[in-house]
Design an enzyme around this catalytic site. Sequence first.
Site, PDB file in Angstrom:
ATOM      1  N   GLN A 111       2.524 -12.694   3.434  1.00 53.84           N
ATOM      2  CA  GLN A 111       1.228 -12.090   3.162  1.00 53.84           C
ATOM      3  C   GLN A 111       0.630 -12.541   1.840  1.00 53.84           C
ATOM      4  O   GLN A 111      -0.488 -12.152   1.491  1.00 53.84           O
ATOM      5  CB  GLN A 111       1.362 -10.559   3.175  1.00 53.84           C
ATOM      6  CG  GLN A 111       1.798 -10.004   4.512  1.00 53.84           C
ATOM      7  CD  GLN A 111       2.108  -8.521   4.465  1.00 53.84           C
ATOM      8  OE1 GLN A 111       1.929  -7.851   3.443  1.00 53.84           O
ATOM      9  NE2 GLN A 111       2.604  -7.980   5.577  1.00 53.84           N
ATOM     10  N   HIS A 173       2.907  -7.025   0.982  1.00 61.32           N
ATOM     11  CA  HIS A 173       2.191  -5.950   0.296  1.00 61.32           C
ATOM     12  C   HIS A 173       1.757  -6.318  -1.123  1.00 61.32           C
ATOM     13  O   HIS A 173       2.130  -5.670  -2.103  1.00 61.32           O
ATOM     14  CB  HIS A 173       3.045  -4.680   0.277  1.00 61.32           C
ATOM     15  CG  HIS A 173       3.331  -4.138   1.631  1.00 61.32           C
ATOM     16  ND1 HIS A 173       3.906  -2.911   1.844  1.00 61.32           N
ATOM     17  CD2 HIS A 173       3.113  -4.647   2.881  1.00 61.32           C
ATOM     18  CE1 HIS A 173       4.037  -2.698   3.147  1.00 61.32           C
ATOM     19  NE2 HIS A 173       3.553  -3.749   3.793  1.00 61.32           N
ATOM     20  N   GLU A 276      -4.945   4.704   6.864  1.00 64.58           N
ATOM     21  CA  GLU A 276      -5.709   5.755   6.214  1.00 64.58           C
ATOM     22  C   GLU A 276      -7.068   5.280   5.702  1.00 64.58           C
ATOM     23  O   GLU A 276      -7.199   4.157   5.200  1.00 64.58           O
ATOM     24  CB  GLU A 276      -4.931   6.323   5.019  1.00 64.58           C
ATOM     25  CG  GLU A 276      -3.640   7.017   5.389  1.00 64.58           C
ATOM     26  CD  GLU A 276      -2.911   7.579   4.190  1.00 64.58           C
ATOM     27  OE1 GLU A 276      -1.865   8.220   4.381  1.00 64.58           O
ATOM     28  OE2 GLU A 276      -3.395   7.384   3.039  1.00 64.58           O
ATOM     29  N   TYR A 286      -2.111   9.896  -3.942  1.00 71.53           N
ATOM     30  CA  TYR A 286      -2.410   9.849  -2.516  1.00 71.53           C
ATOM     31  C   TYR A 286      -1.166   9.889  -1.625  1.00 71.53           C
ATOM     32  O   TYR A 286      -1.263   9.698  -0.419  1.00 71.53           O
ATOM     33  CB  TYR A 286      -3.316   8.646  -2.223  1.00 71.53           C
ATOM     34  CG  TYR A 286      -4.707   8.935  -2.752  1.00 71.53           C
ATOM     35  CD1 TYR A 286      -5.692   9.437  -1.927  1.00 71.53           C
ATOM     36  CD2 TYR A 286      -4.991   8.802  -4.106  1.00 71.53           C
ATOM     37  CE1 TYR A 286      -6.948   9.774  -2.420  1.00 71.53           C
ATOM     38  CE2 TYR A 286      -6.238   9.142  -4.614  1.00 71.53           C
ATOM     39  CZ  TYR A 286      -7.206   9.625  -3.769  1.00 71.53           C
ATOM     40  OH  TYR A 286      -8.430   9.982  -4.262  1.00 71.53           O
ATOM     41  N   TYR A 297       8.953   1.224  11.090  1.00 71.87           N
ATOM     42  CA  TYR A 297       8.804   0.220  12.133  1.00 71.87           C
ATOM     43  C   TYR A 297       9.965   0.259  13.115  1.00 71.87           C
ATOM     44  O   TYR A 297       9.816  -0.082  14.287  1.00 71.87           O
ATOM     45  CB  TYR A 297       8.696  -1.172  11.513  1.00 71.87           C
ATOM     46  CG  TYR A 297       7.373  -1.435  10.854  1.00 71.87           C
ATOM     47  CD1 TYR A 297       6.190  -1.457  11.592  1.00 71.87           C
ATOM     48  CD2 TYR A 297       7.280  -1.662   9.492  1.00 71.87           C
ATOM     49  CE1 TYR A 297       4.969  -1.695  10.997  1.00 71.87           C
ATOM     50  CE2 TYR A 297       6.067  -1.911   8.880  1.00 71.87           C
ATOM     51  CZ  TYR A 297       4.915  -1.922   9.635  1.00 71.87           C
ATOM     52  OH  TYR A 297       3.702  -2.161   9.032  1.00 71.87           O
TER      53      TYR A 297
END
Length: 406
Positions: A111, A173, A276, A286, A297
């Site tokens: 990523q 991430h 979200e 949060y 997963y």
Amino acid sequence: MKQLYALGCSLTCLCLWGLSSCASESSPPPLTQASNPRSETVLLSPREVPVVANVELVTVVEGLEHPWGLAWLPNGDALITERSGRLRLVKQGQLVPQPVAGLPEIFAQGQGGLLDVAVHPEFAQNRLIYLTYASGQREGNQTQVLRAVLDGDKLENLQVIFQAKPAKPGTQHFGSRLLWLTDGTLLVAIGDGGNPPLSLDGELIRNQAQKLNSDLGKIHRINADGSIPPDNPFQNNPQAQPSLWSIGHRNIQGLAKDPLSGSIWSTEHGSRGGDELNLIQPGKNYGWPLVTWSEEYTGGEISPLRTKPGLIDPKLVWTPAIAPSGLVIYRGTEVPAWAGGIFAGGLVSQDVRKIEVDQQGQVIRQGRIPIGARVRDVRQGPDQFLYVLTDESRTGRLIRLQPRQP
């Protein structure tokens, strides 16, 4: 026990050029409502979301390689990042064949890669642009923010003004959206580092999102030169990183400000479901991974809690996951019926979600614009239309959304 409102399929009458029903998405099964504590602020998205009718998709640019971020220059030209490590210039509606020169070495694995791009509010005077990218190697890497002068087709005077710490292993991430605030400060969203079994300092790396001495899993606020504003909400906490703006995030890939109200919204990926939409307030937590609507997963709960006093609940939860990426609040003049709508791109759902909220910030209805490809970014253009980047290998496109002519 507070009531949980389900955003049901009966909400099909959006004032958005008309709606029609759509097929359900293919994703893991939703969490069962019966097993979850309830929250009055959370809306669960239904599997079937009505389609926004009479929208035409116009391809403006094609042939992009995994485009990630989009930013407009004052003259109407655009900058597009490609995750593989190239910065592209769209000039007078045409993609310049050669990438912009002068980028640093980029860790383009998994990523990671070249990610978001933002243009300084005073670009016409200083020519400054800002880029986020993954730096390092698989054993140790971080998200960095680069400031540079755009001189024609090359970058000059490169400066790294922010580096997420600690360095993390793996290729997951990174975040990492950029957003200018009205006061000239810059928000930087940083991911939590990755999924199990990835660990850091002997515990799952996702727990970094709750550690005030870690940059991971946070939104940060910095000045345009990388210095720290003195009024940041955690500034007086000696245990906290002074750049922290909000904490407890998993992996934000949508971050937007309403130009009219000034409210700040984010979208972030859940794990297995539980994506979200959040209304961001400085200094707030949060919840990730202490509370979540998503599952592992591999199956099973991440946390038994969906809400907890002192933690901020999301405004909308997508289960099945849409993998949200790219976010904008529309304040254009070309489509008056869309004014104030929140538009969120979906990678897995391959669409753009149009979300309507009331004056209290509560979601009241939702529609979808099918794109037919992974949507990586959504922006409002200088011509007052919405634009979409599709995340495809060598066929990524920049698409304009406009009313279909009768």
